[in-house]
Design a protein around this motif. Structure first.
Motif, PDB file in Angstrom:
ATOM      1  N   ALA A  13       0.820  -1.295   0.039  1.00 49.96           N
ATOM      2  CA  ALA A  13       0.258   0.282  -0.153  1.00 49.96           C
ATOM      3  C   ALA A  13       1.032   1.346   0.080  1.00 49.96           C
ATOM      4  O   ALA A  13       0.732   2.369  -0.794  1.00 49.96           O
ATOM      5  N   ALA A  14       1.930   1.444   0.826  1.00 48.76           N
ATOM      6  CA  ALA A  14       2.551   3.040   0.905  1.00 48.76           C
ATOM      7  C   ALA A  14       3.828   2.578   0.320  1.00 48.76           C
ATOM      8  O   ALA A  14       4.714   3.700  -0.105  1.00 48.76           O
ATOM      9  N   ALA A  15       4.127   1.892  -0.672  1.00 42.40           N
ATOM     10  CA  ALA A  15       5.285   1.130  -1.732  1.00 42.40           C
ATOM     11  C   ALA A  15       4.493   2.135  -2.924  1.00 42.40           C
ATOM     12  O   ALA A  15       4.020   2.102  -2.824  1.00 42.40           O
ATOM     13  N   ALA A  16       5.526   3.056  -3.397  1.00 41.47           N
ATOM     14  CA  ALA A  16       5.481   3.961  -4.761  1.00 41.47           C
ATOM     15  C   ALA A  16       6.505   3.656  -5.962  1.00 41.47           C
ATOM     16  O   ALA A  16       7.181   3.314  -5.377  1.00 41.47           O
ATOM     17  N   THR A  17       5.667   3.314  -7.563  1.00 41.49           N
ATOM     18  CA  THR A  17       6.457   3.724  -8.051  1.00 41.49           C
ATOM     19  C   THR A  17       8.331   4.181  -8.675  1.00 41.49           C
ATOM     20  O   THR A  17       8.605   4.175  -9.235  1.00 41.49           O
ATOM     21  N   GLU A  18       7.166   5.417  -8.213  1.00 40.40           N
ATOM     22  CA  GLU A  18       8.566   6.632  -8.746  1.00 40.40           C
ATOM     23  C   GLU A  18       9.410   5.764  -7.582  1.00 40.40           C
ATOM     24  O   GLU A  18      10.763   6.084  -8.092  1.00 40.40           O
ATOM     25  N   SER A  19       9.836   5.335  -5.891  1.00 43.60           N
ATOM     26  CA  SER A  19      10.380   5.197  -5.221  1.00 43.60           C
ATOM     27  C   SER A  19      11.194   4.257  -6.372  1.00 43.60           C
ATOM     28  O   SER A  19      12.843   3.394  -5.946  1.00 43.60           O
ATOM     29  N   VAL A  20      10.425   3.250  -6.683  1.00 44.09           N
ATOM     30  CA  VAL A  20      11.252   1.702  -7.317  1.00 44.09           C
ATOM     31  C   VAL A  20      11.859   2.059  -8.790  1.00 44.09           C
ATOM     32  O   VAL A  20      13.243   1.758  -8.672  1.00 44.09           O
ATOM     33  N   VAL A  21      11.212   3.449  -9.639  1.00 39.22           N
ATOM     34  CA  VAL A  21      12.648   3.825 -10.712  1.00 39.22           C
ATOM     35  C   VAL A  21      13.613   4.968  -9.832  1.00 39.22           C
ATOM     36  O   VAL A  21      14.464   4.273 -10.637  1.00 39.22           O
ATOM     37  N   THR A  22      12.923   5.656  -9.011  1.00 38.55           N
ATOM     38  CA  THR A  22      14.162   5.634  -8.058  1.00 38.55           C
ATOM     39  C   THR A  22      15.612   5.062  -8.004  1.00 38.55           C
ATOM     40  O   THR A  22      16.988   5.215  -8.368  1.00 38.55           O
ATOM     41  N   ARG A  23      14.731   4.318  -7.123  1.00 39.57           N
ATOM     42  CA  ARG A  23      16.159   3.203  -6.630  1.00 39.57           C
ATOM     43  C   ARG A  23      16.840   2.448  -7.725  1.00 39.57           C
ATOM     44  O   ARG A  23      17.942   1.705  -7.640  1.00 39.57           O
ATOM     45  N   ALA A  24      15.902   2.421  -9.001  1.00 34.32           N
ATOM     46  CA  ALA A  24      16.671   1.288  -9.951  1.00 34.32           C
ATOM     47  C   ALA A  24      17.219   2.354 -10.996  1.00 34.32           C
ATOM     48  O   ALA A  24      18.567   1.711 -11.982  1.00 34.32           O
ATOM     49  N   LYS A  25      17.422   3.801 -10.773  1.00 39.13           N
ATOM     50  CA  LYS A  25      18.046   4.378 -11.626  1.00 39.13           C
ATOM     51  C   LYS A  25      17.300   3.950 -13.137  1.00 39.13           C
ATOM     52  O   LYS A  25      18.522   4.486 -13.903  1.00 39.13           O
ATOM     53  N   LEU A  26      15.807   3.919 -13.167  1.00 40.44           N
ATOM     54  CA  LEU A  26      15.620   4.223 -14.344  1.00 40.44           C
ATOM     55  C   LEU A  26      14.114   5.210 -14.299  1.00 40.44           C
ATOM     56  O   LEU A  26      14.588   6.093 -13.966  1.00 40.44           O
ATOM     57  N   THR A  27      13.675   4.864 -15.581  1.00 44.36           N
ATOM     58  CA  THR A  27      12.792   5.996 -15.912  1.00 44.36           C
ATOM     59  C   THR A  27      11.391   5.153 -15.688  1.00 44.36           C
ATOM     60  O   THR A  27      11.373   4.123 -15.710  1.00 44.36           O
ATOM     61  N   ARG A  28      10.275   6.124 -15.059  1.00 41.29           N
ATOM     62  CA  ARG A  28       8.514   5.801 -15.343  1.00 41.29           C
ATOM     63  C   ARG A  28       8.160   4.958 -16.685  1.00 41.29           C
ATOM     64  O   ARG A  28       8.068   4.315 -16.803  1.00 41.29           O
ATOM     65  N   GLY A  29       8.888   5.691 -17.844  1.00 35.90           N
ATOM     66  CA  GLY A  29       8.993   4.652 -18.620  1.00 35.90           C
ATOM     67  C   GLY A  29       9.282   3.128 -19.538  1.00 35.90           C
ATOM     68  O   GLY A  29       8.790   2.753 -19.944  1.00 35.90           O
ATOM     69  N   ALA A  30      10.378   3.172 -18.608  1.00 36.61           N
ATOM     70  CA  ALA A  30      11.235   1.827 -18.355  1.00 36.61           C
ATOM     71  C   ALA A  30      10.327   1.196 -17.368  1.00 36.61           C
ATOM     72  O   ALA A  30       9.907  -0.348 -18.329  1.00 36.61           O
ATOM     73  N   LEU A  31       9.761   1.420 -16.477  1.00 39.45           N
ATOM     74  CA  LEU A  31       8.960   0.002 -15.713  1.00 39.45           C
ATOM     75  C   LEU A  31       6.994   0.057 -16.217  1.00 39.45           C
ATOM     76  O   LEU A  31       7.290  -0.842 -16.151  1.00 39.45           O
ATOM     77  N   TYR A  32       6.850   1.403 -17.370  1.00 37.21           N
ATOM     78  CA  TYR A  32       5.708   0.857 -17.835  1.00 37.21           C
ATOM     79  C   TYR A  32       5.971  -0.086 -18.915  1.00 37.21           C
ATOM     80  O   TYR A  32       4.862  -0.447 -19.390  1.00 37.21           O
ATOM     81  N   TYR A  33       6.675   0.051 -19.463  1.00 38.97           N
ATOM     82  CA  TYR A  33       7.150  -0.640 -20.430  1.00 38.97           C
ATOM     83  C   TYR A  33       7.130  -2.154 -19.989  1.00 38.97           C
ATOM     84  O   TYR A  33       6.986  -3.236 -21.416  1.00 38.97           O
ATOM     85  N   HIS A  34       7.210  -2.025 -18.827  1.00 36.09           N
ATOM     86  CA  HIS A  34       7.585  -4.151 -18.540  1.00 36.09           C
ATOM     87  C   HIS A  34       6.689  -4.428 -17.423  1.00 36.09           C
ATOM     88  O   HIS A  34       5.730  -5.077 -17.837  1.00 36.09           O
ATOM     89  N   PHE A  35       5.666  -3.329 -16.750  1.00 41.00           N
ATOM     90  CA  PHE A  35       5.288  -3.793 -15.966  1.00 41.00           C
ATOM     91  C   PHE A  35       3.549  -2.886 -16.582  1.00 41.00           C
ATOM     92  O   PHE A  35       4.032  -1.541 -16.520  1.00 41.00           O
ATOM     93  N   LYS A  36       2.573  -3.445 -16.389  1.00 36.41           N
ATOM     94  CA  LYS A  36       1.137  -2.508 -16.977  1.00 36.41           C
ATOM     95  C   LYS A  36       1.041  -1.346 -15.591  1.00 36.41           C
ATOM     96  O   LYS A  36       0.706  -0.447 -15.496  1.00 36.41           O
ATOM     97  N   ASP A  37       1.034  -2.089 -13.962  1.00 37.23           N
ATOM     98  CA  ASP A  37       1.361  -1.511 -12.626  1.00 37.23           C
ATOM     99  C   ASP A  37       1.447  -1.595 -11.944  1.00 37.23           C
ATOM    100  O   ASP A  37       2.677  -2.722 -12.123  1.00 37.23           O
ATOM    101  N   LYS A  38       1.484  -0.835 -10.770  1.00 37.08           N
ATOM    102  CA  LYS A  38       1.662  -1.529  -9.236  1.00 37.08           C
ATOM    103  C   LYS A  38       1.452  -3.322  -9.367  1.00 37.08           C
ATOM    104  O   LYS A  38       2.290  -3.973  -8.379  1.00 37.08           O
ATOM    105  N   ARG A  39       1.007  -3.270  -9.553  1.00 38.06           N
ATOM    106  CA  ARG A  39       0.094  -5.029  -8.944  1.00 38.06           C
ATOM    107  C   ARG A  39       0.867  -5.309  -9.677  1.00 38.06           C
ATOM    108  O   ARG A  39       1.670  -6.279  -9.301  1.00 38.06           O
ATOM    109  N   ALA A  40       1.291  -5.818 -10.961  1.00 41.02           N
ATOM    110  CA  ALA A  40       1.214  -6.235 -12.082  1.00 41.02           C
ATOM    111  C   ALA A  40       2.749  -5.951 -11.619  1.00 41.02           C
ATOM    112  O   ALA A  40       3.436  -7.426 -12.065  1.00 41.02           O
TER     113      ALA A  40
END
Length: 200
Positions: free
Chosen positions: A36-63
């Motif tokens: 619930a508290a996890a944020a996709t923005e924090s994920v891409v920051t940790r991974a040193k990637l962009t939100r575009g890279a995240l949504y290229y691979h995964f539809k949303d946070k649940r995926a």
């Protein structure tokens, strides 16, 4: 032609590396904050990637969570299989596999994501369906093999598998929350051994 093949391979490798980086960062995010508290923005920051890279691979946070969950389930299943295959007797192999599962779930990421977060995030039906392809499915297969080898008596596999699965899930929580985890682990495994002896 060769240059195109090399480029395609490089692109495929890059996509795989990107996916692995996202899963690694997401695992840490879900473990420390919960779904619930996890944020996709924090994920891409940790991974040193962009939100575009995240949504290229995964539809949303649940995926993304689902992918992390299945990755962990695969790792746990591999640990179970290694432990079980080291035993010549199939019934002893089941005991070794169950102990390997408990030990794997003592890892905070595994315990929180697999046992705590996944049933709520994915819903009971999907969580059970996935578990049926990993831990629970492996346990059922092992029980059938043990019965076929005459290591334990013939009996309905489904309730026995659920009984043992529920028992080791609870043992993992008990050990993790104990004041003295090593002592709790020793007691838990002794109790599990007695339970298995009563079945075998």
């Amino acid at each position: 032609m060769a240059r195109t093949a090399v480029t395609a391979k490089t692109n495929a490798e890059w996509r795989e590396q990107t996916r692995k980086a996202l899963l690694k960062a997401a695992r840490r995010e879900f473990t420390t904050k919960g779904y619930a508290a996890a944020a996709t923005e924090s994920v891409v920051t940790r991974a040193k990637l962009t939100r575009g890279a995240l949504y290229y691979h995964f539809k949303d946070k649940r995926a993304l969570f689902l992918a992390v969950f299945e990755e962990i389930e695969g790792e746990i299943l591999a640990a179970i299989d290694r432990a079980a295959e080291a035993e010549r007797d199939p019934w002893r192999g089941i005991g070794a596999g169950l102990r390997a599962f408990v030990d794997a779930c003592l890892d905070p990421a595994n315990r929180r994501i697999v046992l705590q977060e996944a049933p709520a995030v994915l819903g009971w039906a999907q969580w059970r369906e996935i578990d049926g392809r990993y831990g629970l499915g492996s346990l059922k297969q092992g029980l059938r093999a043990a019965m076929a080898a005459g290591a334990i008596g013939q009996q309905p596999v489904e309730p026995l598998a659920h009984l043992l699965s529920g028992a080791v899930n609870e043992l993992a929580f008990m050990i993790a929350e104990a004041a003295d985890p090593p002592a709790a682990r020793a007691e838990a495994f002794a109790a599990l051994e007695r339970l298995l002896a009563s079945i075998g």
